[in-house]
Design a protein around this motif. Structure first.
Motif, PDB file in Angstrom:
ATOM      1  N   SER A   1      14.300  26.691 -34.528  1.00 27.41           N
ATOM      2  CA  SER A   1      14.646  28.046 -34.104  1.00 27.41           C
ATOM      3  C   SER A   1      13.768  29.066 -34.823  1.00 27.41           C
ATOM      4  O   SER A   1      13.604  28.998 -36.044  1.00 27.41           O
ATOM      5  CB  SER A   1      16.117  28.335 -34.401  1.00 27.41           C
ATOM      6  N   GLN A   2      13.225  30.011 -34.070  1.00 28.47           N
ATOM      7  CA  GLN A   2      12.338  31.017 -34.652  1.00 28.47           C
ATOM      8  C   GLN A   2      13.028  31.826 -35.744  1.00 28.47           C
ATOM      9  O   GLN A   2      12.439  32.115 -36.787  1.00 28.47           O
ATOM     10  CB  GLN A   2      11.837  31.960 -33.559  1.00 28.47           C
TER      11      GLN A   2
ATOM     12  N   ALA B   1       6.438  33.006 -28.182  1.00 35.01           N
ATOM     13  CA  ALA B   1       7.115  33.564 -29.355  1.00 35.01           C
ATOM     14  C   ALA B   1       6.427  33.002 -30.594  1.00 35.01           C
ATOM     15  O   ALA B   1       6.395  31.787 -30.787  1.00 35.01           O
ATOM     16  CB  ALA B   1       8.594  33.214 -29.354  1.00 35.01           C
ATOM     17  N   ILE B   2       5.873  33.884 -31.404  1.00 35.20           N
ATOM     18  CA  ILE B   2       5.202  33.495 -32.638  1.00 35.20           C
ATOM     19  C   ILE B   2       6.047  33.978 -33.809  1.00 35.20           C
ATOM     20  O   ILE B   2       6.376  35.160 -33.900  1.00 35.20           O
ATOM     21  CB  ILE B   2       3.788  34.090 -32.743  1.00 35.20           C
TER      22      ILE B   2
ATOM     23  N   GLN C   1      10.111  35.024 -40.725  1.00 28.82           N
ATOM     24  CA  GLN C   1      10.958  34.184 -39.892  1.00 28.82           C
ATOM     25  C   GLN C   1      10.630  32.711 -40.120  1.00 28.82           C
ATOM     26  O   GLN C   1       9.515  32.364 -40.492  1.00 28.82           O
ATOM     27  CB  GLN C   1      10.755  34.519 -38.400  1.00 28.82           C
ATOM     28  N   SER C   2      11.590  31.861 -39.881  1.00 36.35           N
ATOM     29  CA  SER C   2      11.397  30.413 -39.853  1.00 36.35           C
ATOM     30  C   SER C   2      10.315  29.947 -40.822  1.00 36.35           C
ATOM     31  O   SER C   2       9.148  29.846 -40.474  1.00 36.35           O
ATOM     32  CB  SER C   2      11.040  29.977 -38.436  1.00 36.35           C
ATOM     33  N   THR C   3      10.700  29.642 -42.025  1.00 34.78           N
ATOM     34  CA  THR C   3       9.784  29.365 -43.128  1.00 34.78           C
ATOM     35  C   THR C   3       8.615  28.462 -42.763  1.00 34.78           C
ATOM     36  O   THR C   3       7.475  28.715 -43.159  1.00 34.78           O
ATOM     37  CB  THR C   3      10.546  28.699 -44.290  1.00 34.78           C
ATOM     38  N   TYR C   4       8.859  27.401 -41.953  1.00 36.08           N
ATOM     39  CA  TYR C   4       7.828  26.396 -41.708  1.00 36.08           C
ATOM     40  C   TYR C   4       7.329  26.361 -40.270  1.00 36.08           C
ATOM     41  O   TYR C   4       6.332  25.705 -39.975  1.00 36.08           O
ATOM     42  CB  TYR C   4       8.357  25.005 -42.085  1.00 36.08           C
ATOM     43  N   LEU C   5       8.001  27.060 -39.361  1.00 37.91           N
ATOM     44  CA  LEU C   5       7.643  27.058 -37.945  1.00 37.91           C
ATOM     45  C   LEU C   5       6.786  28.273 -37.609  1.00 37.91           C
ATOM     46  O   LEU C   5       7.198  29.405 -37.830  1.00 37.91           O
ATOM     47  CB  LEU C   5       8.904  27.054 -37.081  1.00 37.91           C
ATOM     48  N   SER C   6       5.596  28.045 -37.064  1.00 39.86           N
ATOM     49  CA  SER C   6       4.684  29.135 -36.737  1.00 39.86           C
ATOM     50  C   SER C   6       4.761  29.506 -35.259  1.00 39.86           C
ATOM     51  O   SER C   6       5.118  30.628 -34.909  1.00 39.86           O
ATOM     52  CB  SER C   6       3.244  28.752 -37.106  1.00 39.86           C
ATOM     53  N   ILE C   7       4.418  28.586 -34.378  1.00 39.20           N
ATOM     54  CA  ILE C   7       4.505  28.819 -32.937  1.00 39.20           C
ATOM     55  C   ILE C   7       5.870  28.330 -32.473  1.00 39.20           C
ATOM     56  O   ILE C   7       6.145  27.131 -32.456  1.00 39.20           O
ATOM     57  CB  ILE C   7       3.373  28.080 -32.196  1.00 39.20           C
ATOM     58  N   ALA C   8       6.734  29.280 -32.104  1.00 44.40           N
ATOM     59  CA  ALA C   8       8.102  28.926 -31.732  1.00 44.40           C
ATOM     60  C   ALA C   8       8.244  28.639 -30.242  1.00 44.40           C
ATOM     61  O   ALA C   8       9.148  27.910 -29.832  1.00 44.40           O
ATOM     62  CB  ALA C   8       9.069  30.045 -32.128  1.00 44.40           C
ATOM     63  N   GLN C   9       7.373  29.207 -29.431  1.00 43.27           N
ATOM     64  CA  GLN C   9       7.429  28.979 -27.985  1.00 43.27           C
ATOM     65  C   GLN C   9       6.080  29.298 -27.370  1.00 43.27           C
ATOM     66  O   GLN C   9       5.484  30.336 -27.670  1.00 43.27           O
ATOM     67  CB  GLN C   9       8.509  29.830 -27.322  1.00 43.27           C
ATOM     68  N   THR C  10       5.607  28.421 -26.510  1.00 45.55           N
ATOM     69  CA  THR C  10       4.361  28.660 -25.778  1.00 45.55           C
ATOM     70  C   THR C  10       4.660  29.366 -24.465  1.00 45.55           C
ATOM     71  O   THR C  10       5.753  29.225 -23.902  1.00 45.55           O
ATOM     72  CB  THR C  10       3.653  27.335 -25.478  1.00 45.55           C
ATOM     73  N   ALA C  11       3.683  30.115 -23.981  1.00 47.04           N
ATOM     74  CA  ALA C  11       3.779  30.655 -22.627  1.00 47.04           C
ATOM     75  C   ALA C  11       3.606  29.500 -21.649  1.00 47.04           C
ATOM     76  O   ALA C  11       2.779  28.611 -21.850  1.00 47.04           O
ATOM     77  CB  ALA C  11       2.701  31.707 -22.403  1.00 47.04           C
ATOM     78  N   GLY C  12       4.412  29.495 -20.600  1.00 46.57           N
ATOM     79  CA  GLY C  12       4.316  28.394 -19.652  1.00 46.57           C
ATOM     80  C   GLY C  12       5.081  28.685 -18.379  1.00 46.57           C
ATOM     81  O   GLY C  12       5.683  29.754 -18.211  1.00 46.57           O
ATOM     82  N   SER C  13       5.055  27.728 -17.473  1.00 47.03           N
ATOM     83  CA  SER C  13       5.785  27.846 -16.214  1.00 47.03           C
ATOM     84  C   SER C  13       6.485  26.535 -15.912  1.00 47.03           C
ATOM     85  O   SER C  13       6.020  25.459 -16.292  1.00 47.03           O
ATOM     86  CB  SER C  13       4.824  28.199 -15.075  1.00 47.03           C
ATOM     87  N   TRP C  14       7.629  26.630 -15.245  1.00 47.37           N
ATOM     88  CA  TRP C  14       8.374  25.430 -14.872  1.00 47.37           C
ATOM     89  C   TRP C  14       8.671  25.412 -13.379  1.00 47.37           C
ATOM     90  O   TRP C  14       8.770  26.463 -12.739  1.00 47.37           O
ATOM     91  CB  TRP C  14       9.671  25.296 -15.673  1.00 47.37           C
ATOM     92  N   THR C  15       8.788  24.210 -12.857  1.00 42.22           N
ATOM     93  CA  THR C  15       9.138  24.008 -11.454  1.00 42.22           C
ATOM     94  C   THR C  15      10.238  22.962 -11.373  1.00 42.22           C
ATOM     95  O   THR C  15      10.118  21.876 -11.962  1.00 42.22           O
ATOM     96  CB  THR C  15       7.932  23.524 -10.630  1.00 42.22           C
ATOM     97  N   ALA C  16      11.320  23.273 -10.677  1.00 35.23           N
ATOM     98  CA  ALA C  16      12.408  22.321 -10.443  1.00 35.23           C
ATOM     99  C   ALA C  16      12.350  21.892  -8.980  1.00 35.23           C
ATOM    100  O   ALA C  16      12.485  22.720  -8.076  1.00 35.23           O
ATOM    101  CB  ALA C  16      13.756  22.958 -10.763  1.00 35.23           C
TER     102      ALA C  16
ATOM    103  N   GLY D   1       0.110  29.634 -45.801  1.00 31.54           N
ATOM    104  CA  GLY D   1       1.364  29.635 -46.554  1.00 31.54           C
ATOM    105  C   GLY D   1       2.123  28.342 -46.319  1.00 31.54           C
ATOM    106  O   GLY D   1       1.602  27.253 -46.563  1.00 31.54           O
ATOM    107  N   THR D   2       3.374  28.467 -45.819  1.00 25.52           N
ATOM    108  CA  THR D   2       4.180  27.279 -45.532  1.00 25.52           C
ATOM    109  C   THR D   2       4.315  27.028 -44.032  1.00 25.52           C
ATOM    110  O   THR D   2       5.205  26.271 -43.606  1.00 25.52           O
ATOM    111  CB  THR D   2       5.588  27.422 -46.140  1.00 25.52           C
ATOM    112  N   LYS D   3       3.471  27.633 -43.227  1.00 22.94           N
ATOM    113  CA  LYS D   3       3.542  27.441 -41.781  1.00 22.94           C
ATOM    114  C   LYS D   3       2.794  26.156 -41.404  1.00 22.94           C
ATOM    115  O   LYS D   3       1.568  26.089 -41.491  1.00 22.94           O
ATOM    116  CB  LYS D   3       2.941  28.642 -41.050  1.00 22.94           C
ATOM    117  N   TYR D   4       3.570  25.146 -40.971  1.00 28.51           N
ATOM    118  CA  TYR D   4       2.988  23.836 -40.693  1.00 28.51           C
ATOM    119  C   TYR D   4       3.181  23.358 -39.258  1.00 28.51           C
ATOM    120  O   TYR D   4       2.490  22.432 -38.833  1.00 28.51           O
ATOM    121  CB  TYR D   4       3.622  22.770 -41.596  1.00 28.51           C
ATOM    122  N   TYR D   5       4.130  23.952 -38.507  1.00 30.94           N
ATOM    123  CA  TYR D   5       4.541  23.349 -37.245  1.00 30.94           C
ATOM    124  C   TYR D   5       4.511  24.345 -36.081  1.00 30.94           C
ATOM    125  O   TYR D   5       4.737  25.539 -36.249  1.00 30.94           O
ATOM    126  CB  TYR D   5       5.958  22.786 -37.361  1.00 30.94           C
ATOM    127  N   GLY D   6       4.253  23.805 -34.902  1.00 31.56           N
ATOM    128  CA  GLY D   6       4.354  24.564 -33.660  1.00 31.56           C
ATOM    129  C   GLY D   6       5.183  23.773 -32.675  1.00 31.56           C
ATOM    130  O   GLY D   6       5.349  22.550 -32.805  1.00 31.56           O
TER     131      GLY D   6
END
Length: 310
Positions: free
Chosen positions: A112-113, A196-197, A202-217, A250-255
């Protein structure tokens, strides 16, 4: 489902590339090159019964009950998930009115961001790390290293919902973000996600919280089974629309990228038998650099399934 990966081969829960570490079912799948520089990544899926519906939503949070640092996360056995009122040992809920079953490899420390370390939102997605020289732990990340998820990364989720005889209405009137998702549809549903970056606070270790994208159902199918029950089956495909570079600072390791619409709801008013989501990587390419080394990893097939029953 067949798993194929260019450059290397992998199975769920295994470690990529000798001679890094031994395979372990308690840690996520990894990528590592022969020079002992690699990245970590995983796929996670959440399903839930909550507030009178069966399906998916990202609003629930486990609270701070899990490991609160990368080292502690990788040392955890089992690794943290988004479970709420759920017993993995019995595959049954511990509260009949509200529960979440999370499966797979969740983003280390939190997905979570704005969430606290040790808490997990009940979402579904894919995460990756910056390069490290120790892919079995949450340490030895390379300073200023990068890992870029290429545009066009595609993730597929297959949804199945089964109801007893007499409950056919439920499988013909599902909704995605309030829109009808049913065999009654004349065309697939579509939607987008905004990036969402996480900021420095925010979020000590999470850098990229959400990518821009599109979905199709797609237009789903409903099948009547031999015992009179009905099963809904539909597919949601998510694709990133730009590339994202994760840079170690810093401590940003994950996307991560969450690849489901915000809500998917089926009525439980007429009863239900089971609900499941199976998510897998259709294709994803990550190029990573550190310590003067650059490598590219192409992924396909890694999958995770979450199933719930009342």
């Amino acid at each position: 489902m067949t798993t194929t990966v260019s450059r290397r081969a992998v199975a769920k829960g295994a470690v990529w590339g000798a001679p890094i570490v031994l395979a372990s079912a308690t840690i996520p799948a990894y990528a590592a090159s022969q020079n002992k520089l690699g990245i970590q990544y995983g796929v996670y899926v959440s399903t839930q019964y909550n507030g009178g519906y069966v399906g998916y939503a990202t609003s629930n949070n486990t609270g701070t009950i899990n490991a609160t640092s990368p080292d502690a996360y990788f040392a955890s056995n089992p690794t943290p998930e988004s479970d709420i009122n759920w017993n993995d040992a019995t595959s049954r809920p511990t509260n009949s009115t509200s529960f979440v079953n999370g499966e797979g490899s969740f983003t280390p420390v939190t997905n979570s961001q704005s969430g606290q370390n040790g808490a997990y939102a009940s979402s579904s997605g894919f995460w990756w790390s910056v390069p490290t020289t120790d892919i079995a732990s949450g340490s030895n990340y390379i300073s200023r290293s990068t890992a870029t998820l290429a545009s066009g990364a595609t993730f597929v989720t297959v949804v199945e919902y089964t109801v007893p005889a007499g409950a056919e209405w439920s499988v013909n009137n599902a909704t995605i973000n309030g829109q009808l998702w049913s065999p009654k549809n004349t065309k697939p549903l579509t939607g987008t996600t905004a990036e969402a970056i996480s900021s420095a606070t925010q979020s000590t270790y999470l850098s990229i919280a959400q990518t821009a994208g599109s979905w199709t159902a797609d237009i789903p199918a409903v099948t009547k089974n031999a015992d009179g029950s009905f099963t809904f089956r539909g597919t949601i495909t998510y694709k990133t629309t730009k590339s994202y570079t994760l840079t170690q600072t810093g401590t940003k390791y994950y996307g991560q990228t969450n690849f489901m619409p915000a809500q998917l709801k089926f009525s439980d008013a007429y009863g239900w038998t089971s609900y499941s989501q199976t998510s897998y990587i259709q294709n994803a390419t990550i190029t990573y650099s550190g310590n003067g080394i650059t490598d590219t990893l192409s992924l396909t097939g890694l999958s995770t399934t979450s199933t719930i029953r009342p």
